[in-house]
Design a protein around this motif. Structure first.
Motif, PDB file in Angstrom:
ATOM      1  N   GLN A   1     -24.924  26.319  22.765  1.00 36.04           N
ATOM      2  CA  GLN A   1     -23.489  26.536  23.520  1.00 36.04           C
ATOM      3  C   GLN A   1     -22.396  25.688  23.164  1.00 36.04           C
ATOM      4  O   GLN A   1     -21.257  25.719  23.174  1.00 36.04           O
ATOM      5  N   THR A   2     -22.866  24.437  22.267  1.00 36.33           N
ATOM      6  CA  THR A   2     -21.929  23.530  21.698  1.00 36.33           C
ATOM      7  C   THR A   2     -22.178  23.292  20.282  1.00 36.33           C
ATOM      8  O   THR A   2     -23.436  22.801  19.998  1.00 36.33           O
ATOM      9  N   LEU A   3     -21.194  23.536  19.557  1.00 40.52           N
ATOM     10  CA  LEU A   3     -21.252  23.150  18.184  1.00 40.52           C
ATOM     11  C   LEU A   3     -20.384  22.225  17.743  1.00 40.52           C
ATOM     12  O   LEU A   3     -19.019  22.725  17.819  1.00 40.52           O
TER      13      LEU A   3
ATOM     14  N   MET B   1     -24.141  33.616  17.058  1.00 40.51           N
ATOM     15  CA  MET B   1     -24.146  32.621  18.070  1.00 40.51           C
ATOM     16  C   MET B   1     -23.669  33.259  19.425  1.00 40.51           C
ATOM     17  O   MET B   1     -22.298  32.618  19.591  1.00 40.51           O
ATOM     18  N   THR B   2     -24.045  33.874  20.084  1.00 43.70           N
ATOM     19  CA  THR B   2     -23.413  34.813  21.474  1.00 43.70           C
ATOM     20  C   THR B   2     -23.374  34.118  22.459  1.00 43.70           C
ATOM     21  O   THR B   2     -22.477  34.362  23.394  1.00 43.70           O
TER      22      THR B   2
ATOM     23  N   LEU C   1     -32.508  25.769  22.028  1.00 40.27           N
ATOM     24  CA  LEU C   1     -31.544  24.662  21.492  1.00 40.27           C
ATOM     25  C   LEU C   1     -30.048  25.122  22.078  1.00 40.27           C
ATOM     26  O   LEU C   1     -29.667  26.138  22.036  1.00 40.27           O
ATOM     27  N   GLU C   2     -29.512  23.968  22.657  1.00 44.58           N
ATOM     28  CA  GLU C   2     -28.080  24.192  23.482  1.00 44.58           C
ATOM     29  C   GLU C   2     -26.957  23.383  22.748  1.00 44.58           C
ATOM     30  O   GLU C   2     -25.931  23.879  23.092  1.00 44.58           O
TER      31      GLU C   2
ATOM     32  N   LYS D   1     -33.764  20.709  22.819  1.00 40.71           N
ATOM     33  CA  LYS D   1     -32.593  21.421  23.321  1.00 40.71           C
ATOM     34  C   LYS D   1     -31.149  20.593  22.632  1.00 40.71           C
ATOM     35  O   LYS D   1     -30.237  21.420  22.605  1.00 40.71           O
ATOM     36  N   THR D   2     -31.344  19.605  21.937  1.00 40.12           N
ATOM     37  CA  THR D   2     -30.162  19.005  21.276  1.00 40.12           C
ATOM     38  C   THR D   2     -30.642  18.225  19.990  1.00 40.12           C
ATOM     39  O   THR D   2     -31.660  17.841  19.784  1.00 40.12           O
TER      40      THR D   2
END
Length: 369
Positions: free
Chosen positions: A57-59, A77-78, A32-33, A9-10
C-alpha cells in the motif's frame, strides 16, 4: 533478495546505503504492506523491481538519486495507495509506462503521489489513477501540463501543488473538476490573463510570482468572483520563509476596497522572487557544514525525521547519523534506527567485559566453558 516470507508486512531500508534494487528482489511476500527505501543512493528502477507486489500500500523511494524508471517497474501493484518519489532526479513521469496500464485498467488504488523536488519537464497519464486526490509536483522544471491526460472529468483533488516551477501561463480549462487547494506560488506568472481556470477551486495560493499591484488586484477580483479563498504563502504550511526584517522592508501592496478584506496586503516579490530555505547545490561543499546536498538542494538531515524517536540525530560534516543515548543500544539484526534499553543483542556488545550475550534476556553473562 527477500522472498518466501509469508507473514512479512514491512520492509524498512531507510538510510542504509542501498545503491541498487535487483529485479525480482521481492518475491512471494503476500502480506507485505509497506516498503521504505528512502535516504539511499538508488539511481534507477528496473523492470520487475516491484512488480506483482499486489498487497503493498505504501512505497517510499524518496531522497534517492533515481534518474530513470523502467517500463512495468510498478506493474501489478494494484493496492498501492501512496507513492513517494520526491527528491530524486526524474525528468519525466509516465504512469501508463511505469505501471504497464491498458485502457481497461480500473483497479489501481493510488491516492497520493509525491513527485516534488525532481527535474520533471513532462508528466502524463495521471488520469489512469481513478482515486488519486493528492498530487505534489512542486519544485520541478514544469512549464506546461496537458491537463486532459492528467485529470479526469468530475475528479476531486484535495491538493494540487505546483509550487516553484516555470509556469508563465496556467490554463486549467476543465469543467466539472473540483480542487480543494491549488498551489502555484513561485512560478513565472505576472499577468492575470496568464491564468485561465474553469475548475472549481476552494483555496488558491498565488504569492511569490512576479505580480504588480494592478495585476494582482485584477487576479483577486477574478478568484473572488469564483468564491475562491486566496491564501498568502506565508500563512501556508510551506517551506518558504521570509525573516521579520524582510517582511517589514520589502515593498507591499495594500488593499482596502469593498471588494477585498480590509487591510489585506501582498508583498511585491520581484526582489524576493524564489526565496528559499534550501539553497541549490551540486556538491556537499556548496552547503553549510550542518547540511548535505541531495537532489540539487541543501538540507539539514536532522530536520527530516530520519531517526527513531528513541535515538538522537547528530549532524556530522555535511551528513548525519543516528546515535543511541547512553544506556541504550541499537539492534544490529534489524534495519530500524530504534534504541533499546538492554545490555546486548550480540556477543560483541559484551566483549569488553569478557562475557557473552544471553539472546533471551539480552543480558551479558559469564562465558562458562
Amino acid at each position: 533478495m527477500i522472498k518466501n516470507l509469508p507473514k512479512l508486512k514491512t520492509i524498512y531500508g531507510k538510510n542504509k546505503d542501498i545503491a541498487f534494487v535487483d529485479p525480482w528482489a521481492f518475491w512471494n511476500l503476500p502480506k507485505l504492506e509497506e516498503i521504505n527505501l528512502s535516504y539511499n543512493y538508488i539511481k534507477g528502477i528496473d523492470y520487475g523491481s516491484f512488480s506483482k507486489l499486489s498487497s503493498v500500500q505504501t512505497l517510499d523511494l524518496s531522497w534517492n538519486e533515481i534518474e530513470y524508471i523502467g517500463q512495468g517497474s510498478f506493474q501489478g501493484m494494484t493496492s498501492l495507495k501512496r507513492l513517494d518519489l520526491s527528491r530524486n532526479y526524474l525528468n519525466r513521469f509516465d504512469a501508463t509506462y511505469y505501471f504497464s496500464l491498458t485502457n481497461s485498467d480500473t483497479s489501481l488504488a493510488l491516492e497520493e503521489l509525491n513527485l516534488s523536488h525532481n527535474k520533471l519537464k513532462l508528466v502524463v497519464n495521471l488520469n489512469s489513477f481513478l482515486r488519486l486526490h493528492v498530487i505534489d509536483l512542486s519544485h520541478n522544471e514544469l512549464s506546461y501540463i496537458n491537463w486532459t491526460s492528467n485529470i479526469r472529468t468530475s475528479q476531486w483533488l484535495t491538493n494540487l501543488d505546483l509550487s516553484d516551477n516555470y509556469f508563465s501561463v496556467f490554463d486549467l480549462d476543465l469543467s466539472n473538476v473540483y480542487i480543494d487547494k491549488l498551489r502555484i506560488p513561485f512560478n513565472d506568472l505576472y499577468h492575470p490573463d496568464a491564468i485561465n481556470v474553469v475548475a472549481r477551486i476552494n483555496v488558491v495560493v498565488l504569492d511569490g510570482n512576479l505580480w504588480q499591484c494592478e495585476a494582482y488586484t485584477q487576479l483577486l477580483e477574478k478568484f473572488l468572483k469564483m468564491q475562491t479563498t486566496i491564501l498568502d504563502y506565508e500563512e501556508d504550511d510551506d517551506i518558504y520563509f521570509l525573516t521579520k526584517f524582510e517582511r517589514e522592508n520589502y515593498p507591499t501592496c495594500f488593499f482596502s476596497t469593498d471588494s477585498f478584506s480590509p487591510h489585506r496586503s501582498i508583498l511585491l516579490l520581484e526582489s524576493t522572487y524564489k526565496t528559499r530555505k534550501n539553497p541549490r547545490c551540486r556538491t556537499k561543499n556548496q552547503c553549510p557544514k550542518d547540511m548535505f546536498c541531495k537532489s540539487g538542494r541543501c538540507w539539514k538531515g536532522c530536520e527530516q525525521n530520519i531517526c527513531d524517536e528513541t535515538a538522537v540525530c547528530v549532524s556530522d560534516s555535511h551528513g548525519f547519523y543516528c546515535h543511541c543515548p547512553r544506556g541504550k543500544i541499537p539492534n544490529p539484526f534489524v534495519t530500524e534506527t530504534r534504541c533499546y534499553n538492554v545490555q546486548c543483542f550480540a556477543d560483541d556488545d559484551c566483549r569488553k567485559f569478557g562475557n557473552i550475550c544471553n539472546e533471551k534476556t539480552h543480558k551479558c553473562e559469564e562465558n562458562v566453558k
